[in-house]
Design an enzyme around this catalytic site. Structure first.
Site, PDB file in Angstrom:
ATOM      1  CD  GLU A   1     132.903 -63.611  19.817  1.00 33.03           C
ATOM      2  OE1 GLU A   1     131.978 -62.731  19.491  1.00 33.03           O
ATOM      3  OE2 GLU A   1     132.658 -64.427  20.616  1.00 33.03           O
TER       4      GLU A   1
ATOM      5  CD  GLU B   1     132.047 -61.556  24.392  1.00 32.30           C
ATOM      6  OE1 GLU B   1     130.812 -60.779  24.809  1.00 32.30           O
ATOM      7  OE2 GLU B   1     132.531 -61.341  23.127  1.00 32.30           O
TER       8      GLU B   1
HETATM    9  O1  AHR Z   1     129.416 -62.643  18.571  1.00 36.74           O
HETATM   10  C1  AHR Z   1     128.585 -61.643  18.724  1.00 36.74           C
HETATM   11  C2  AHR Z   1     128.623 -62.030  20.120  1.00 36.74           C
HETATM   12  O2  AHR Z   1     129.131 -61.772  20.512  1.00 36.74           O
HETATM   13  C3  AHR Z   1     129.212 -63.052  20.562  1.00 36.74           C
HETATM   14  O3  AHR Z   1     127.517 -64.218  20.977  1.00 36.74           O
HETATM   15  C4  AHR Z   1     129.279 -62.887  21.930  1.00 36.74           C
HETATM   16  O4  AHR Z   1     131.231 -63.539  22.355  1.00 36.74           O
HETATM   17  C5  AHR Z   1     129.974 -61.948  22.086  1.00 36.74           C
HETATM   18  O5  AHR Z   1     129.462 -60.305  22.799  1.00 36.74           O
END
Ligand code: AHR
Length: 501
Positions: A292, A173
């Site tokens: 994610e 990110e």
């Molecule tokens: O999964 C939780 C968080 O969400 C992670 O650390 C990040 O990559 C995202 O914003």
């Protein structure tokens, strides 16, 4: 009763499902590692401190790959802190989550845990505070057989064989201002290209994932992907997608329509990748890593309170969402979306795995239970590894607060050539039962082998240590195949796994 129809045909093939779309994620965050997968002294701990009961649940869930060690955490992580004798590892402040990292679990321990959990590691490198040098050293430490500084260091730490980690994330990110040392797209492209180059020079067998946008709401969404992919097309194999669906203040009807967002997110990024391919004059297609995804944000207030009151403590209970039956339905719909894009989504990680927005919850010193979302994921992973067929669904549609033309049902179909089995995953979004006729055309002689049903009268029902089986699959009514057509009823608001053979 409302009616819907589905046409399935072996010639309508989307593609082979890559089993890595059933991946998950363990970050050094909250109680994911400490008191999650690792708890020395726990009655169920093995000789390395890993909880055997948790590893057994991970195996039951079926996650062929697990992303590690972050997440936001990785952008401040010195991987060297987590290797070598445990007693000399430094305790560091983790600026991403406001806790103290003891470094008692690091690269080698995680690779060891992955074996216990029957999974592979997907490793993320720090492109926040670090860069290409630390990244290529980590590849050498993990994958080089021996005879070099970093590989011999691994051996001296007790790991004679290389870990052979094949899939690597180039940071996390990096477009987000919350990220430690976040970058502009141009800055990120530069560091990611250089890291990818030297990592692949160290081990040409690895594949790398470039960071896409943190979510579709980012002001640089799409422009970020375009810049990064055009700058480094030939160096990257995948681009990452992250998406979380908020269930803190939504109505059920609108919430269950949110999988339409995932469809359009995937299709948008495919378009950006393919435009970059044309610009790069390349034969290669960039594939998608949805590394994610989940429902999140039930636990926002509690996480804020815990962080405020216990800043810098270890293993804080952060992001401990307790998932409802309704969340399990959306997770099922999101899995259907991933399966229906199997031609381009090759990796996906349910974020996360244990305690932190997770299908598995643990009690320090105590037991563990399966959250509601465990079940659709487990069934999709168990029965969804085959050829994805394109289902032609005709169903009544409705509008919700944020969406138009939301179909009453969504479905994915997986053909298992080896066993001659067909698996249908389907969610009924409606408040009433839906009668479905499935035209099996070129799949003659099928009959229903099994129908697993996840349904509950209370959309907000949850599992807990006190009542771990409150939301769990039961046997569905199956269906009848007559003249090449399967007729079955999808109960109101339900997740269904129907196996035919
Ligand atoms: O999964 C939780 C968080 O969400 C992670 O650390 C990040 O990559 C995202 O914003």
């Amino acid at each position: 009763m409302k009616k819907a129809s589905v046409i399935l045909d072996r010639d309508f093939s989307i593609g082979q499902v890559d089993k890595r779309i059933f991946g998950s994620f363990v970050e050094h965050l909250g109680r994911a590692v400490y008191t999650g997968i690792y708890e020395p002294g726990h009655p169920q701990a093995d000789e390395n401190g890993f909880r055997k009961d948790v590893a057994a649940l991970v195996r039951e869930l079926g996650v062929p790959v697990v992303r590690y060690p972050g997440g936001n955490f990785v952008s401040g992580y010195n991987w060297e802190d987590g290797v070598g004798p445990k007693e000399s590892r430094p305790r560091r402040l983790d600026l991403a989550w406001g806790t103290t990292e003891s470094n008692q679990v690091g690269t080698n321990e995680f690779a060891q845990w992955a074996k216990l959990a029957d999974t592979q590691v997907m490793m993320a490198v720090n492109l926040g505070t670090r860069g290409a040098d630390a990244a290529r050293n980590l590849v050498e430490y993990c994958n080089h057989p021996g005879g070099s500084y970093w590989s011999d260091l691994r051996k001296s730490h007790g790991y004679a064989d290389p870990h052979n980690i094949k899939l690597w994330c180039l940071g996390n990110e990096m477009d987000g201002p919350w990220q430690i040392c976040h970058r502009t797209a141009d800055e990120y492209a530069k560091v990611a290209i250089e890291a990818a180059k030297v990592m692949k020079w160290t081990d040409p067998s690895i594949e790398v994932v470039a960071c896409g946008s943190s979510n579709t709401g980012m002001p640089t969404f799409i422009e970020w992907e375009r810049t990064v992919l055009e700058a480094g097309y030939r160096h990257f194999d995948y681009v990452s997608l992250h998406t979380y669906y908020n269930n803190s203040d939504d109505d059920t009807e609108n919430f269950l329509a949110r999988s339409l967002d995932m469809d359009s997110f995937i299709e948008t990024i495919v378009a950006v990748c393919d435009a970059a391919q044309v610009r790069a004059k390349s034969k290669k297609k960039i594939m998608l890593s949805m590394d994610e995804w989940n429902v999140w944000f039930h636990s926002n207030e509690e996480t804020a309170r815990v962080t405020r009151e216990s800043k810098w403590d270890e293993a804080l209970p952060l992001l401990e969402d307790i998932y409802t039956f309704e969340d399990a339905l959306l997770v099922g719909l999101l899995l259907i979306s991933l399966l229906n894009h199997a031609d381009r989504v090759k990796v996906a990680c349910l974020a996360q795995l244990v305690n932190v927005i997770a299908p598995i919850m643990t009690q320090p010193g105590g037991g563990a239970f399966r959250q509601t979302i465990f079940y659709p994921f487990m069934e999709a992973s168990k029965y969804g590894r085959g050829t994805a067929l394109k289902p032609i669904v005709r169903a009544p549609k409705h509008d919700t607060k944020d969406y138009c033309d939301v179909p009453a049902m969504d479905a994915a179909a997986i053909w298992h050539e080896d066993k001659g089995e067909l698996v249908l995953f389907a969610v009924n979004r409606e408040t009433e039962d839906l009668q479905v006729e499935v035209d099996l055309r070129a799949l003659p002689g099928m009959k229903v082998l099994d129908h697993s049903l996840l349904v509950h009268s209370d959309m907000k029902a949850v599992n807990s240590f006190a009542n771990p089986g409150n939301v769990a699959p039961t046997k569905g009514q199956g269906g009848v195949v007559d003249n090449g057509k399967l007729t079955l009823v999808l109960p109101a608001r339900s997740w269904n796994t129907v196996r035919l053979g």
